[in-house]
Write a protein that holds these residues in place. Structure first.
Motif, PDB file in Angstrom:
ATOM      1  N   GLU A 170       0.851  -1.198   0.000  1.00 19.68           N
ATOM      2  CA  GLU A 170       0.000   0.000   0.000  1.00 19.68           C
ATOM      3  C   GLU A 170       0.886   1.247   0.000  1.00 19.68           C
ATOM      4  O   GLU A 170       0.830   2.089   0.895  1.00 19.68           O
ATOM      5  CB  GLU A 170      -0.924  -0.005   1.217  1.00 19.68           C
ATOM      6  N   VAL A 171       1.699   1.371  -1.030  1.00 21.02           N
ATOM      7  CA  VAL A 171       2.705   2.428  -1.062  1.00 21.02           C
ATOM      8  C   VAL A 171       2.070   3.813  -1.194  1.00 21.02           C
ATOM      9  O   VAL A 171       2.512   4.775  -0.555  1.00 21.02           O
ATOM     10  CB  VAL A 171       3.708   2.177  -2.201  1.00 21.02           C
ATOM     11  N   GLU A 172       1.050   3.945  -2.017  1.00 13.33           N
ATOM     12  CA  GLU A 172       0.414   5.254  -2.190  1.00 13.33           C
ATOM     13  C   GLU A 172      -0.228   5.717  -0.883  1.00 13.33           C
ATOM     14  O   GLU A 172      -0.125   6.891  -0.500  1.00 13.33           O
ATOM     15  CB  GLU A 172      -0.632   5.196  -3.304  1.00 13.33           C
ATOM     16  N   TRP A 173      -0.885   4.806  -0.186  1.00 13.83           N
ATOM     17  CA  TRP A 173      -1.489   5.130   1.116  1.00 13.83           C
ATOM     18  C   TRP A 173      -0.408   5.552   2.104  1.00 13.83           C
ATOM     19  O   TRP A 173      -0.571   6.527   2.846  1.00 13.83           O
ATOM     20  CB  TRP A 173      -2.261   3.909   1.619  1.00 13.83           C
ATOM     21  N   TYR A 174       0.699   4.828   2.104  1.00  8.88           N
ATOM     22  CA  TYR A 174       1.850   5.153   2.950  1.00  8.88           C
ATOM     23  C   TYR A 174       2.355   6.564   2.648  1.00  8.88           C
ATOM     24  O   TYR A 174       2.586   7.384   3.555  1.00  8.88           O
ATOM     25  CB  TYR A 174       2.934   4.097   2.710  1.00  8.88           C
ATOM     26  N   ALA A 175       2.503   6.890   1.362  1.00 12.36           N
ATOM     27  CA  ALA A 175       2.983   8.220   0.967  1.00 12.36           C
ATOM     28  C   ALA A 175       2.015   9.305   1.420  1.00 12.36           C
ATOM     29  O   ALA A 175       2.433  10.385   1.864  1.00 12.36           O
ATOM     30  CB  ALA A 175       3.167   8.272  -0.550  1.00 12.36           C
ATOM     31  N   GLY A 176       0.716   9.032   1.329  1.00 12.05           N
ATOM     32  CA  GLY A 176      -0.280  10.006   1.750  1.00 12.05           C
ATOM     33  C   GLY A 176      -0.246  10.267   3.246  1.00 12.05           C
ATOM     34  O   GLY A 176      -0.361  11.414   3.706  1.00 12.05           O
ATOM     35  N   LEU A 177      -0.085   9.208   4.028  1.00 13.62           N
ATOM     36  CA  LEU A 177       0.015   9.376   5.479  1.00 13.62           C
ATOM     37  C   LEU A 177       1.242  10.201   5.845  1.00 13.62           C
ATOM     38  O   LEU A 177       1.191  11.049   6.753  1.00 13.62           O
ATOM     39  CB  LEU A 177       0.079   8.013   6.173  1.00 13.62           C
TER      40      LEU A 177
END
Length: 327
Positions: A170-177
């Motif tokens: 979940e890299v995009e979610w990680y980047a958003g957080l």
């Protein structure tokens, strides 16, 4: 200082010249006669947009090339290297869009429709505007879990250990957080989450289906998938109280070497208009336009954070960090 009369003369002069200019641009678009659109959006959803556009502009045809983002990116790069660009308009995820922008493969275009989109859902320099959104939402099986966790802090409590399913990356979610919280808080939260004995599977659709079937009780899913399953009678729902809810944007943009640049502008304007966005909403997707009424009082209060394309500029490093946390 100009008199009111002089100001009126200037205004009418601008109006006089603006109308021929718009007509001239449309004349060029009609001469070009087509737009080549590359997108990972599902065929049935893309076709709704195309049909509505061609009905409004019968002199311009849309040639659609739909594929996975991992296939579209190398195709676009290969076309550029060959000196024979084909694509006019792209609508990739933010991460994919960034790979094109950093290679100077996107040209700026400020659509007049972009004024209806809030900050974070359009590029301040005019390179893109958000075609539609996908929300990363914590969702639960409503039969197995009557009182789901309502916040990130609740989610990492011991009582939810072994009950959570997630996609492997979940890299995009990680980047958003990280954009929203900063790296220190994000990594601390994710390490606590990783200790919850996560059940990993590949693919958000599969994960949502397995949650509905009872393999686990809660998961990080896409809101549009959960909404569709709920309408079909599945015992699922998503939780609106998380702060933040990370939003995956899908920038629509015009290629630097677009063979049909004027027709591309007409298409982008339509796609971002209320008429074009109505086809987005009819497909069960989320429009970022700020002049739509909220679906419900709860959705009006969502703490949304759209992931900016540059947030995942070093995707490989983020992926390594993610896998190190969730090893």
């Amino acid at each position: 200082m100009r008199t009111p009369k002089a100001q009126l003369i200037t205004l009418f002069s601008c109006m006089f010249w603006a109308v021929p200019l718009v007509a001239q641009n449309m004349e060029k678009a009609l001469k070009e006669g087509e737009v080549v659109w590359y997108t990972p959006t599902a065929i049935e959803d893309s076709q709704k947009m195309i049909q509505a556009f061609e009905k409004k502009h019968p002199g311009i045809k849309i040639r659609l090339f739909r594929n996975r983002e991992t296939a579209l990116l190398p195709r676009i790069l290969s076309e550029k290297q060959s000196g024979r660009p084909i694509v006019d308009v792209t609508s990739l995820r933010g991460i994919g869009y960034y790979q094109l922008w950093k290679r100077n493969l996107i040209q700026p275009f400020v659509s007049p429709e972009s004024a209806a989109y809030p900050k974070g859902f359009k590029d301040p320099k005019g390179y893109w505007t958000d075609l539609y959104d996908t929300y990363y939402v914590w969702s639960h099986n409503t039969v197995l879990m009557k009182n789901p966790p309502r916040s990130h802090e609740d989610l990492v409590q011991p009582r939810y250990r072994g009950k959570i399913g997630m996609d492997t990356d979940e890299v995009e979610w990680y980047a958003g957080l990280m954009e929203y919280w900063g790296k220190e808080r994000t990594v601390r939260f994710l390490k606590n989450l990783a200790a919850q004995q996560i059940r990993y599977r590949d693919g958000h659709t599969l994960i949502a289906q397995l949650m509905a079937a009872g393999e686990f009780e809660i998961t990080l899913a896409f809101s549009e998938r959960i909404d569709k399953m709920k309408k079909e009678g599945a015992p699922v729902d998503w939780i609106p109280t998380y702060d933040p809810i990370i939003v995956s944007i899908h920038p629509i943009a015009i290629a630097t070497d677009a063979p049909h640049p004027e027709a591309a502008k007409v298409f982008v304007n339509f796609a971002l208009s209320k008429e074009g966005q109505a086809t987005v909403r009819d497909s069960g997707r989320i429009s970022a336009r700020s002049d739509w009424p909220a679906a419900s009082p709860s959705t009006a209060k969502l703490k949304l954070h759209p992931v900016q394309p540059e947030a995942a500029s070093d995707y490989e490093t983020l992926l390594k960090e993610w896998r190190a946390i969730f090893k």
